[in-house]
Design an enzyme around this catalytic site. Structure first.
Site, PDB file in Angstrom:
ATOM      1  N   THR A 126       0.823  -1.218   0.000  1.00 21.54           N
ATOM      2  CA  THR A 126       0.000   0.000   0.000  1.00 21.54           C
ATOM      3  C   THR A 126       0.856   1.267   0.000  1.00 21.54           C
ATOM      4  OG1 THR A 126      -1.633  -1.230   1.282  1.00 21.54           O
ATOM      5  CG2 THR A 126      -1.873   1.170   1.238  1.00 21.54           C
ATOM      6  N   GLU A 127       0.370   2.266  -0.726  1.00 22.39           N
ATOM      7  CA  GLU A 127       1.033   3.587  -0.741  1.00 22.39           C
ATOM      8  C   GLU A 127      -0.014   4.653  -0.438  1.00 22.39           C
ATOM      9  OE1 GLU A 127       3.146   4.072  -4.447  1.00 22.39           O
ATOM     10  OE2 GLU A 127       4.474   2.371  -3.976  1.00 22.39           O
ATOM     11  N   GLY A 129      -1.121   6.952  -2.212  1.00 18.56           N
ATOM     12  CA  GLY A 129      -2.030   7.154  -3.347  1.00 18.56           C
ATOM     13  C   GLY A 129      -2.459   5.858  -4.010  1.00 18.56           C
ATOM     14  N   SER A 132      -6.598   0.293  -2.626  1.00 21.59           N
ATOM     15  CA  SER A 132      -7.348  -0.744  -3.361  1.00 21.59           C
ATOM     16  C   SER A 132      -6.796  -0.912  -4.769  1.00 21.59           C
ATOM     17  CB  SER A 132      -8.833  -0.339  -3.439  1.00 21.59           C
ATOM     18  OG  SER A 132      -9.355  -0.225  -2.140  1.00 21.59           O
ATOM     19  N   GLY A 240      -3.404 -16.505   0.515  1.00 18.18           N
ATOM     20  CA  GLY A 240      -3.252 -17.160   1.816  1.00 18.18           C
ATOM     21  C   GLY A 240      -3.453 -16.185   2.962  1.00 18.18           C
ATOM     22  N   HIS A 338     -23.360  -8.183  26.564  1.00 19.72           N
ATOM     23  CA  HIS A 338     -22.732  -7.774  27.821  1.00 19.72           C
ATOM     24  C   HIS A 338     -23.293  -6.452  28.349  1.00 19.72           C
ATOM     25  CE1 HIS A 338     -19.787 -10.907  26.945  1.00 19.72           C
ATOM     26  NE2 HIS A 338     -19.300 -10.748  28.164  1.00 19.72           N
ATOM     27  N   GLY A 340     -23.879  -2.678  29.274  1.00 17.32           N
ATOM     28  CA  GLY A 340     -22.911  -1.605  29.529  1.00 17.32           C
ATOM     29  C   GLY A 340     -21.525  -2.132  29.833  1.00 17.32           C
ATOM     30  N   GLU A 363      -5.765  -6.227   3.677  1.00 19.64           N
ATOM     31  CA  GLU A 363      -5.538  -7.387   2.782  1.00 19.64           C
ATOM     32  C   GLU A 363      -6.569  -7.383   1.656  1.00 19.64           C
ATOM     33  OE1 GLU A 363      -3.828 -10.801   4.329  1.00 19.64           O
ATOM     34  OE2 GLU A 363      -2.635  -9.572   5.654  1.00 19.64           O
ATOM     35  N   GLU A 367     -14.985  -4.608  -0.225  1.00 23.41           N
ATOM     36  CA  GLU A 367     -15.498  -4.218  -1.551  1.00 23.41           C
ATOM     37  C   GLU A 367     -14.594  -4.829  -2.637  1.00 23.41           C
ATOM     38  OE1 GLU A 367     -15.044  -1.944   0.977  1.00 23.41           O
ATOM     39  OE2 GLU A 367     -17.177  -1.893   1.465  1.00 23.41           O
TER      40      GLU A 367
HETATM   41  C1  FAD Z   1      -4.061  -1.168  10.614  1.00 26.24           C
HETATM   42  C2  FAD Z   1      -3.731  -1.369   9.175  1.00 26.24           C
HETATM   43  C3  FAD Z   1      -2.679  -2.219   8.809  1.00 26.24           C
HETATM   44  C4  FAD Z   1      -2.336  -2.385   7.476  1.00 26.24           C
HETATM   45  N1  FAD Z   1      -1.263  -3.178   7.147  1.00 26.24           N
HETATM   46  C5  FAD Z   1      -0.804  -3.194   5.863  1.00 26.24           C
HETATM   47  C6  FAD Z   1       0.426  -3.862   5.541  1.00 26.24           C
HETATM   48  O1  FAD Z   1       1.077  -4.474   6.395  1.00 26.24           O
HETATM   49  N2  FAD Z   1       0.876  -3.801   4.260  1.00 26.24           N
HETATM   50  C7  FAD Z   1       0.199  -3.147   3.282  1.00 26.24           C
HETATM   51  O2  FAD Z   1       0.672  -3.130   2.143  1.00 26.24           O
HETATM   52  N3  FAD Z   1      -0.977  -2.503   3.562  1.00 26.24           N
HETATM   53  C8  FAD Z   1      -1.479  -2.507   4.820  1.00 26.24           C
HETATM   54  N4  FAD Z   1      -2.649  -1.842   5.130  1.00 26.24           N
HETATM   55  C9  FAD Z   1      -3.327  -1.094   4.076  1.00 26.24           C
HETATM   56  C10 FAD Z   1      -4.661  -1.695   3.643  1.00 26.24           C
HETATM   57  O3  FAD Z   1      -4.427  -2.859   2.914  1.00 26.24           O
HETATM   58  C11 FAD Z   1      -5.392  -0.591   2.849  1.00 26.24           C
HETATM   59  O4  FAD Z   1      -5.820   0.372   3.799  1.00 26.24           O
HETATM   60  C12 FAD Z   1      -6.558  -1.147   2.067  1.00 26.24           C
HETATM   61  O5  FAD Z   1      -6.111  -1.950   0.999  1.00 26.24           O
HETATM   62  C13 FAD Z   1      -7.454  -0.043   1.495  1.00 26.24           C
HETATM   63  O6  FAD Z   1      -6.717   0.945   0.838  1.00 26.24           O
HETATM   64  P1  FAD Z   1      -6.978   2.490   1.201  1.00 26.24           P
HETATM   65  O7  FAD Z   1      -6.922   2.622   2.663  1.00 26.24           O
HETATM   66  O8  FAD Z   1      -6.058   3.303   0.372  1.00 26.24           O
HETATM   67  O9  FAD Z   1      -8.480   2.743   0.771  1.00 26.24           O
HETATM   68  P2  FAD Z   1      -9.010   3.166  -0.704  1.00 26.24           P
HETATM   69  O10 FAD Z   1      -8.443   2.259  -1.725  1.00 26.24           O
HETATM   70  O11 FAD Z   1      -8.808   4.622  -0.869  1.00 26.24           O
HETATM   71  O12 FAD Z   1     -10.563   2.854  -0.564  1.00 26.24           O
HETATM   72  C14 FAD Z   1     -11.480   3.734   0.089  1.00 26.24           C
HETATM   73  C15 FAD Z   1     -12.866   3.085  -0.002  1.00 26.24           C
HETATM   74  O13 FAD Z   1     -13.260   2.971  -1.379  1.00 26.24           O
HETATM   75  C16 FAD Z   1     -13.611   1.626  -1.653  1.00 26.24           C
HETATM   76  N5  FAD Z   1     -13.275   1.341  -3.049  1.00 26.24           N
HETATM   77  C17 FAD Z   1     -12.102   1.577  -3.693  1.00 26.24           C
HETATM   78  N6  FAD Z   1     -12.171   1.161  -4.962  1.00 26.24           N
HETATM   79  C18 FAD Z   1     -13.416   0.646  -5.136  1.00 26.24           C
HETATM   80  C19 FAD Z   1     -14.112   0.065  -6.240  1.00 26.24           C
HETATM   81  N7  FAD Z   1     -13.535  -0.085  -7.437  1.00 26.24           N
HETATM   82  N8  FAD Z   1     -15.391  -0.331  -6.062  1.00 26.24           N
HETATM   83  C20 FAD Z   1     -15.988  -0.195  -4.855  1.00 26.24           C
HETATM   84  N9  FAD Z   1     -15.391   0.342  -3.758  1.00 26.24           N
HETATM   85  C21 FAD Z   1     -14.128   0.761  -3.914  1.00 26.24           C
HETATM   86  C22 FAD Z   1     -12.792   0.798  -0.679  1.00 26.24           C
HETATM   87  O14 FAD Z   1     -13.358  -0.491  -0.508  1.00 26.24           O
HETATM   88  C23 FAD Z   1     -12.898   1.672   0.572  1.00 26.24           C
HETATM   89  O15 FAD Z   1     -14.119   1.438   1.220  1.00 26.24           O
HETATM   90  C24 FAD Z   1      -3.064  -1.708   6.459  1.00 26.24           C
HETATM   91  C25 FAD Z   1      -4.138  -0.885   6.819  1.00 26.24           C
HETATM   92  C26 FAD Z   1      -4.467  -0.707   8.148  1.00 26.24           C
HETATM   93  C27 FAD Z   1      -5.596   0.209   8.498  1.00 26.24           C
END
Ligand code: FAD
Length: 384
Positions: A126-127, A129, A132, A240, A338, A340, A363, A367
């Site tokens: 994840t970055e 920008g 998903s 996995g 449970h 309160g 992961e 969606e």
């Molecule tokens: C506590 C935590 C730990 C994490 N650990 C890791 C890690 O170890 N390594 C790693 O690489 N990442 C990690 N992540 C990142 C995580 O995988 C991403 O937050 C996730 O994939 C969603 O990306 P985003 O937050 O940029 O949301 P966005 O992609 O911006 O999505 C925002 C919303 O839009 C929805 N959406 C986007 N595109 C579509 C579409 N085409 N159709 C319908 N709905 C859509 C999404 O489902 C979401 O509800 C972690 C995140 C958290 C919160």
């Protein structure tokens, strides 16, 4: 073996993980959450029992078990602490990516210490920008002699700052999934740094930080497989990973259900135990039924991944969505039962709700799981 009946070995593996969770994780889970403590020694104790490299080859110290075995282990571990179990799951996913796509040299270099959890691993996809839409990632790896020079930033990386090994998806050529490669970056590499530990709703017993690459030189020898297959490696790891995170939801929710049953038998209202009210009995029955249905799908998906069937990715996506949605709903019902007291930290239920919530997001969001399933039904949607 039918996925609906466990072998004696599988029962023994599950019981071992369950005992470990009860003795080593559960007594400390609330404090680790409050103090934001990452319990490395306890995770190494789990690794000593074979849980650091569950489906890694035994020639490098792995346990050589199946995905179904892993699902049993992660459900059991999560009854003690979903957050710690989930980090061990991510660590196992990274180790598997090296085991499956690495050369013999890379396997020997990295895996023995990962299997013992002397070294911890983080998965960096994840970055800021690109969440998903992970194939839109921009972190660059530019070839310079026998090194890649990495520049860019990863966001939300579990274990970052503490982990020793970073499995990084970076762009080695053109836009899109075909331009991505997977590169292993070691912690002390110059040019690698970390953001602050994020303040989160749950998952407090493991750190989440940005991972920053600035002119970070990594040997070409650290690339897994040929250039351009990094997105494939990342997605294969997640098949996995999604099973494991689904299993973590089942374990957290099962723990919450078990506590709700005990509580409902003790708690009195209107002159009888609340467990005597049929409305509450029906809620408990639904919680148990939904969990069992989710577990059945998860085991089926795990068996498909073990058998490498063509529908395995789709089944893993289905199982992740169902198990994580069900797990959260069941935990939330447990909180309601449970009353309160469920809202108070002392009872441990609100922590489970907070921890399981993020399983619906990471992961691949739920969606995105629907997108994966829908692609097999109606083809790719516009823009996906
Ligand atoms: C506590 C935590 C730990 C994490 N650990 C890791 C890690 O170890 N390594 C790693 O690489 N990442 C990690 N992540 C990142 C995580 O995988 C991403 O937050 C996730 O994939 C969603 O990306 P985003 O937050 O940029 O949301 P966005 O992609 O911006 O999505 C925002 C919303 O839009 C929805 N959406 C986007 N595109 C579509 C579409 N085409 N159709 C319908 N709905 C859509 C999404 O489902 C979401 O509800 C972690 C995140 C958290 C919160």
């Amino acid at each position: 073996m039918s996925p609906f009946s466990l072998t004696e070995d599988q029962i023994a593996i599950r019981d071992m993980a369950q005992d470990f969770a009860a003795e080593t994780l559960a007594p400390h889970a609330a404090r680790w959450d409050e103090e934001k403590h990452f319990p490395i020694e306890e995770m190494r104790a789990a690794a000593a029992l074979g849980m650091g490299g569950i489906y890694i080859g035994d020639d490098v110290g792995g346990s050589g078990l199946t995905r179904l075995d892993a699902a049993l282990i992660f459900e059991a571990l999560s009854t003690g602490c979903p957050t710690v179990a989930a980090y061990i799951s991510i660590h196992n996913m990274c180790a598997w990516m090296i085991d499956r796509y690495g050369s013999q040299e890379q396997r020997q270099q990295f895996l023995p210490k990962l299997c013992t959890m002397e070294h911890l691993a983080s998965y960096c996809l994840t970055e800021p920008g690109a969440g998903s839409d992970a194939a839109a990632l921009k972190t660059k790896a530019v070839l310079d002699g026998d090194h890649y020079v990495l520049d860019g930033q990863k966001q939300f990386i579990s274990g970052a700052g503490v982990s020793d090994i970073y499995v990084v998806m970076a762009r080695t050529s053109e836009a899109g999934p075909g331009g991505i490669s997977t590169i292993v970056v070691e912690k002390d590499t110059p040019g690698l740094s970390f953001g602050a530990n994020e303040k989160k709703m749950g998952w407090n017993a493991q750190p989440t930080r940005a991972v920053i690459f600035e002119n970070c030189r990594v040997p070409v020898a650290n690339r897994l497989g040929p250039e351009g297959i990094g997105f494939k490696i990342a997605m294969a790891g997640l098949d996995g990973g999604r099973l494991n995170i689904g299993a973590c939801s089942l374990g957290g929710a099962q723990g919450a259900l078990d506590r709700s049953l005990a509580y409902a038998k003790e708690r009195k209202a209107f002159g009888s135990a609340i467990a005597d009210f049929q409305a509450l009995q029906f809620k408990l029955a639904d919680m148990a039924t939904e969990l069992e249905a989710a577990r059945s799908l998860l085991w089926r998906a795990a068996a498909a991944l073990d058998a490498k069937t063509p529908d395995a990715t789709k089944l893993c996506a289905m199982a992740k969505r169902v198990a994580t949605d069900t797990g959260f709903e069941v935990a939330n019902h447990a909180l309601q039962i449970h009353g309160g007291y469920g809202y108070l930290a002392d009872y441990g239920i609100e922590k489970i709700v907070r921890d399981l919530r993020v399983h619906q997001i990471l992961e691949g969001t739920n969606e995105v799981m629907r997108m994966i399933v829908a692609r097999g039904l109606v083809g790719r949607a516009k823009g996906n």
